[in-house]
Design an enzyme around this catalytic site. Structure first.
Site, short mmCIF file in Angstrom:
data_model
loop_
_atom_site.label_atom_id
_atom_site.label_comp_id
_atom_site.label_asym_id
_atom_site.label_seq_id
_atom_site.Cartn_x
_atom_site.Cartn_y
_atom_site.Cartn_z
CG HIS A 363 -2.17 -0.95 0.72
ND1 HIS A 363 -2.14 -2.30 0.97
CD2 HIS A 363 -3.28 -0.72 0.00
CE1 HIS A 363 -3.22 -2.85 0.44
NE2 HIS A 363 -3.93 -1.91 -0.15
CB CYS A 676 -10.65 -0.62 -9.75
SG CYS A 676 -11.02 -1.66 -8.35
C1 PEP Z 1 -7.19 -4.56 -5.66
O1 PEP Z 1 -7.01 -5.45 -4.85
O2 PEP Z 1 -6.99 -4.69 -6.89
C2 PEP Z 1 -7.66 -3.23 -5.23
C3 PEP Z 1 -8.00 -2.32 -6.11
O3 PEP Z 1 -7.67 -2.99 -3.90
P1 PEP Z 1 -6.35 -2.67 -3.04
O4 PEP Z 1 -5.19 -2.60 -3.99
O5 PEP Z 1 -6.59 -1.42 -2.31
O6 PEP Z 1 -6.27 -3.88 -2.15
#
Ligand code: PEP
Ligand code: MG
Length: 747
Positions: A363, A676
């Site tokens: 993250h 996404c």
């Molecule tokens: C994903 O897992 O692709 C997503 C968009 O969520 P995050 O990256 O915040 O876990």
């Protein structure tokens, strides 16, 4: 240590300090030092080997070996006994060196007549600087006291090396932290930046390795350890600590109160070191041990000791974590690693980030992407090498950082930045055009966001809306749980900034690597598959409900889109959706104006949801594929573990077949589908997703231009054909075929 050897050692250190203080050249100093040490240790030979580059040691001074070999004899890390000392960071002590495994015969030195060999590393807090060796003709093992004495001397040499005491231009031994160094890491976020180093945790500089008065130094170290103990006790007395935090601090306290630690440092001081040098000596020894320890738990404990040593050094030197240094212009953050919350604290001030650890899927990397700053991960030992303010070039595309670059490199780099700016301008000209393919399909391109600072990009990038608003980023930047009113104000500002464009607010996705500083961390063996995202929301619905209330109030009569992260089965979606409906009922009864339109969707991030009953696809207003998580679970490859993450390609045909199935399931019920994950922002991947039938992609704002430019040039039917051919041929990945096809299109 026996008293006699203590004072001998002190005498030697004092003489070393005099050498350092005298106005002489680096080489003269080194020569005097080898002479002094051989004399004091009563050996025929004393030699100093220093690193010429990270892989090569060079004989820089000797008493006893042939003088012609100085600056001629070199060895690779790990080569010969000297190389072994450097590689393992541990002493080698032998009565019969030529018989020792790995002994390398170097005729130019004349060392074959010396039987006994004692070599100790010259190192400073994990930074390998060289090797100090004494040798004698008589075959004998050196005693523990002698090894210790040589280690103390090596510590002083390390500090002197660090201070540039042995630098000399004639023989090319340049000062540390001055020469250009290139670090080859991996791309965390593309882009290029030029700026100056800002160390997340600045190095402590020790200028006084030798001290005259051991009693004063012992008083200083005791006083500092006392302060350290009080500070750990203070931390422990904080009432809100949970059991796990307490356990960590208890381990700290145990070390801070350890008699052995203090005793060893006092012994070092008795031998003539200053309090600071004594802390560093023990810290270096602990680091060297750390590298050898296979047990993760023990390594963690040694890490605690490392951390405590740093605190102690800061107390002694008065150099706090905040050294008072001013953040340079165009700061590039350099650190071993950094969490998403800490990175957010720095925010958009940063021009780039270079980490020694980290991973693409973390993250922190997503935050870097949200902030649109180039990020390099796995950049060797850059935090050891870089100094605050150093000139640095960050090439995020290649995953390369140039520290203190030569002017020619900097010039070429500036050309590259100029070209990128031109490309951005080209993309900007597409801003108001649709992502319309040659075959007449329009793909809607949205952006991912999570910070207020992201929102100006909505207009600049030409995004059709926000396909993923990661609400947890707002929770990560705070040091306490935000209140409902605060969140409502914030969400309202997001909707205002979106000016009627759709914003898909994803409810809190915490757990895994997103640990809120004010929530009890869970000691889970596998947090990515643990208690995270909607699982937390459903088990402890207080925060989820508060967030839904804030969203409803923020919408205040406008359309609202909510999506739930990490839905694995239908019932979870039903339960989460029921929370929204219940809150609507409650809020309405309190007199709040309800949204004019409401969409409630689910993120498909675990393979199981693709096989959910048809009723799920009928009930949900949309599905958004969270490709980062989905890929990690599809391939069973941790998105944060670079070693395994890189093995698998999103364009792997098994994965594409799985996406095909999801597209078909959504088509069956006319459920809108979007993607996404980070892959949506990579042009070739975006192309493949569009060819498989996705009509909505959400990505970081900077990717919209490149993705749109490519989509506008292609015919998706042909792209689909290329993928099918690759599948028919039995390829693992569609990438080679797609790249081939694109290059024939003049791409
Ligand atoms: C994903 O897992 O692709 C997503 C968009 O969520 P995050 O990256 O915040 O876990
Ligand atoms: Mg996810």
């Amino acid at each position: 240590m026996p008293e006699r050897s203590d004072s001998d050692s002190r005498k030697l250190l004092r003489r070393l300090r005099d050498v350092l203080g005298a106005q002489s050249k680096g080489q003269e100093r080194l020569d005097q030092i080898t002479h002094l040490i051989a004399d004091s240790m009563r050996t025929e030979v004393c030699s100093i080997y220093l690193f010429r580059d990270p892989e090569t040691l060079e004989l820089c001074a000797t008493e006893g070996l042939k003088p012609e070999s100085v600056h001629q004899t070199r060895m690779k890390l790990g080569e010969g006994l000297v190389g072994r000392v450097a590689r393992t960071s541990t002493p080698v002590n032998t009565a019969d060196a030529p018989a020792e495994k790995g002994f390398r015969y170097m005729p130019e030195t004349g060392e074959e007549i010396y039987s006994s060999f004692l070599g100790v590393p010259i190192q400073r807090v994990g930074e390998k600087l060289g090797v100090l060796v004494v040798q004698s003709k008589t075959a004998r093992q050196f005693s523990d006291d002698e090894i210790y004495a040589l280690e103390v001397v090596a510590m002083v040499l390390a500090e002197m090396t660090e201070l540039g005491a042995f630098t000399s231009d004639e023989d090319g031994m340049r000062a540390l932290h001055r020469q250009p160094v290139m670090f080859r890491g991996a791309t965390g976020q593309e882009g290029a930046a030029e700026g100056h180093v800002w160390l997340h945790e600045p190095r402590v500089v020790v200028t006084n390795p030798v001290a005259d008065d051991p009693l004063t130094e012992i008083d200083r170290i005791r006083e500092a350890v006392g302060q350290l103990r009080v500070s750990v006790d203070d931390l422990l007395s904080v009432e809100s600590l949970d059991k796990d935090q307490k356990q960590v601090l208890e381990a700290y306290r145990m070390f801070a109160n350890s008699r052995g630690w203090l005793r060893r440092m006092e012994e070092d001081i008795q031998s003539g070191l200053s309090a600071e040098a004594a802390v560093e000596k023990e810290q270096s020894a602990a680091r060297a041990r750390m590298e050898q320890v296979p047990d993760a738990y023990l390594r963690e404990r040694l890490n605690d000791l490392d951390d405590l040593s740093n605190r102690l050094l800061r107390i002694l030197t008065g150099q706090g974590a905040d050294t008072g240094a001013e953040m340079p212009e165009n700061p590039v953050l350099v650190a071993r690693n950094i969490g998403p919350g800490e990175l957010l604290d720095y925010g958009r001030k940063l021009r780039g980030v270079v980490l020694e650890e980290g991973s693409v899927g973390s993250h922190a990397a997503i935050v870097a992407r949200a902030l649109a700053i180039p990020l390099i991960i796995h950049a060797g030992r850059i935090s050891m090498e870089a100094l605050n303010g150093d000139h640095i070039l960050v090439d995020g595309d290649q995953g390369i950082a140039h520290l203190r670059p030569e002017e020619t490199v900097a010039r070429a780099f500036r050309d590259k930045i100029a070209m990128q700016t031109q490309a951005q301008q080209r993309y900007a000209s597409l801003r108001d055009l649709p992502a319309l393919t040659k075959c007449g399909t329009t793909i809607s391109l949205h952006m991912n966001a999570g910070l207020m600072a992201d929102l100006p990009s909505l207009e600049g990038s030409g995004a059709d809306g926000v396909g993923l608003f990661r609400t947890e980023l707002q929770f990560l930047v705070r040091n306490k749980m935000p209140r409902r009113a605060e969140l409502a104000t914030l969400y309202a500002r997001v909707m205002d900034a979106a000016k009627g464009k759709r914003v898909a607010f994803r409810t809190l996705d915490i757990g895994s690597d997103k640990v809120l500083p004010y929530m009890k961390p869970n000691d889970e063996p596998n947090p990515a598959m643990g208690w995270r995202a909607i699982r937390v929301g459903l088990d402890k619905p207080g925060v989820l409900r508060m967030q839904i209330q804030a969203l409803l109030r923020a919408s205040n009569g406008r359309a609202l889109t909510v999506m739930f992260p990490f839905i694995s089965e239908f019932s979870e979606f039903q339960e989460a959706r029921a929370h929204v409906l219940r809150e609507i009922h409650r809020e309405r009864s309190l007199g709040h104006v309800m949204p004019s339109g409401l969409e409630i969707g689910a993120m498909l991030e675990t393979p199981s949801l693709a096989f959910a009953p048809k009723a799920f696809f009928e009930l949900t207003d949309f599905v958004s594929i969270g490709g980062n998580d989905l890929k990690q679970f599809f391939f069973a490859a941790d998105r944060e573990n670079e070693r395994v993450r890189r093995r698998y390609d999103m364009l792997n045909l098994s994965f594409l077949s799985f996406i095909d199935q999801i597209v078909a399931r959504c088509a069956e019920t006319d459920t809108p589908l979007s993607f996404c994950g980070e892959d949506a922002g990579r042009p070739v991947e975006a192309l493949a997703l569009a060819a498989l039938g996705l009509r909505s992609l959400s990505m970081r704002p900077a990717s919209i231009g490149p993705v749109k430019a490519l989509l506008r040039r292609v015919d998706l039917v042909q792209v689909r054909g290329v993928i099918e051919d690759a599948r028919a041929k039995g390829d693992d990945s569609a990438r080679p075929a797609l790249m081939d096809w694109l290059s024939n299109q003049g791409e």
